[in-house]
Structure formats: C-alpha cells, structure tokens
Design an enzyme around this catalytic site. Structure first.
Site, mmCIF file in Angstrom:
data_model
loop_
_atom_site.group_PDB
_atom_site.id
_atom_site.type_symbol
_atom_site.label_atom_id
_atom_site.label_comp_id
_atom_site.label_asym_id
_atom_site.label_seq_id
_atom_site.Cartn_x
_atom_site.Cartn_y
_atom_site.Cartn_z
ATOM 1 N N CYS A 64 36.719 -5.149 8.597
ATOM 2 C CA CYS A 64 35.749 -5.009 7.713
ATOM 3 C C CYS A 64 36.782 -3.963 6.804
ATOM 4 O O CYS A 64 36.519 -3.769 5.606
ATOM 5 C CB CYS A 64 35.028 -3.883 8.051
ATOM 6 S SG CYS A 64 33.499 -4.724 9.516
ATOM 7 N N ARG A 88 28.000 -10.047 9.313
ATOM 8 C CA ARG A 88 28.488 -10.611 7.975
ATOM 9 C C ARG A 88 27.543 -10.921 6.509
ATOM 10 O O ARG A 88 27.521 -12.322 6.113
ATOM 11 C CB ARG A 88 30.345 -11.064 7.211
ATOM 12 C CG ARG A 88 30.652 -9.706 8.125
ATOM 13 C CD ARG A 88 32.386 -10.370 7.648
ATOM 14 N NE ARG A 88 33.486 -9.231 9.654
ATOM 15 C CZ ARG A 88 33.751 -8.862 9.920
ATOM 16 N NH1 ARG A 88 33.380 -7.664 8.268
ATOM 17 N NH2 ARG A 88 34.286 -8.388 10.685
#
Ligand code: BEZ
Length: 237
Positions: A55, A138
């Site tokens: 991330c 995601r």
C-alpha cells in the site's frame, strides 16, 4: 448483484450503476460522495491497511502521478478501514521516511477516507470475505462526471496495482465518450481506434466504402485518431 460466498452475502456495484452515495471523514475534510465530485471523473480506490508495504508503494506512486490525473479532470479518493489518525500518521511517515524507486518526500494531497465501520467498503464490494474479512481488497472504481460507475478493477491483497494502466483506463473511457469510438486491445493514445459495428454507424457497405475507415471485414473497422486530438479533447481547459 449479490454473490453468496460460503453464506457470506457481499453486495457488488456494477458497471453502469449510479455510484453508491455516502458521507465520510477524510484526511482532507468531510466529503459527500459522489455529489461533491459532479463534473469530474473520479477514481475511488481502496487499500487493505495503513502501514503496510505494498500500500505504501501504491500511495507513493499515485501521489507522484496525481497532477497527471488532475490534467485529465480526474480526482483521486482513497479508502481503507483504518481510522483518521492512523491515516494521518501513515501519510506523515511516508513523507518523512520512505524512499521508493526514486520517489521521496512524497506528500499525499488527495483525500483518504476513514471507514472503521466498513460501511463504505461494504457498499462498494471492497470487503471480499474469502480474501480477508477485516481488510478491503485493492478495488478501483472509475466514476464519470455524472456519478456513474464506468469501469472497475479488483486486485487481491498481494498484488500492487499498475498505475499507468489506471491512467490508460481514464484516458480510454474519455476518448470513447468524446469520439464515439471503442479502444482495442492494448490501446494507447495515438493508436487507431475501433468504429462500432454496422448499424451503429452506417451499413456494412457504407463502412467498407468510407475512405476514413480501414475495414478488414464488415465487423472490423478502425480509423486513425491522433494523440494530439485525444488530448485536445480531454485535457482540462
Ligand atoms: C501490503 O500492502 O503490503 C499488504 C497489505 C495487506 C496484506 C498483504 C500486504
């Protein structure tokens, strides 16, 4: 649409649906979505957790490219099921300490939504229980200036996104709208575009006879579309 995954019901928005509405607290203040973004394209995306390495690499990449997205009238909005103070601390740490692929001192200026109740994540099908029950996958939603979901891509926790591809999607969607065309496999601005099948723009014979078109058969016609013309049409005025 609803998927029943081992008795866990997950709601998933679909292409063409109005983007589900929500109000949220973000690192850039409160937002009312999608109303606050009317007139802009938006990429609404989720990440699994703050203070995680994939991330972090994604946020640094997206923040570094944010001006490029701004130029094609596209706002970025992130989300995870972490709280606001975690978001603020993580983004500060990224700016102060993390260097990745030549990027450093990276400031994330787009809003990052806090969603500790998972209310927003659940509305957008970002919690996919067979991947993880407590983290968002995601997910990436491309939402047009009228608040309609035009494309979406989901990636698992382990796979960092390709941000050049996200940019290509935004440009291709806008090109399709502006010029009434479709974009073929691996299209980039400057490549030939696809002109719809017979019926949608002239008969098969008219299309075969049209000198602007390169028709290999009645169903497969392309035409030139200069890169400059694409960007003249979609760059923010
Ligand atoms: C990461 O961003 O590095 C990550 C987050 C959740 C699970 C696995 C990896």
């Amino acid at each position: 649409m609803e998927n029943n995954l081992e008795n866990k019901v997950v709601s998933m928005p679909r292409i063409g649906d109005a983007a589900p509405e929500f109000k949220a607290v973000t690192t850039q203040g409160d937002i009312n979505f999608p109303a606050d973004y009317k007139g802009n394209w938006v990429i609404l995306f989720s990440h699994p957790a703050d203070f995680t390495p994939v991330c972090t690499s994604e946020f640094m990449t997206f923040a570094t490219m944010s001006e490029k997205f701004e130029k094609v009238n596209t706002k970025l909005v992130g989300l995870s099921v972490d709280g606001l103070y975690s978001h603020i601390a993580w983004l500060r740490t990224i700016k102060e300490k993390i260097e990745y692929k030549g990027m450093k001192d990276v400031e994330v200026k787009f809003p990052l939504i806090e969603d500790i109740t998972m209310e927003v994540a659940k509305k957008y099908g970002m919690i996919q229980p067979n991947e993880d029950t407590t983290k968002a996958v995601r997910a990436v939603f491309f939402i047009d200036p009228e608040g309609v979901i035009r494309s979406m891509i989901y990636y698992p926790l382990s796979l960092g996104r390709n941000f050049d591809e996200l940019y290509r999607v935004v440009v291709a969607l806008q090109t399709a709208d502006e010029f009434g065309v479709a974009t073929p496999a691996d299209w980039y601005p400057g490549d030939d575009v696809i002109v719809g099948p017979a019926g949608s723009c002239g008969t098969a014979q008219e299309r075969m006879d049209d000198e602007e078109l390169d028709c290999k058969d009645w169903f497969f016609c392309t035409k030139k579309l200069d890169k400059e013309k694409v960007f003249d049409a979609i760059l923010k005025k």
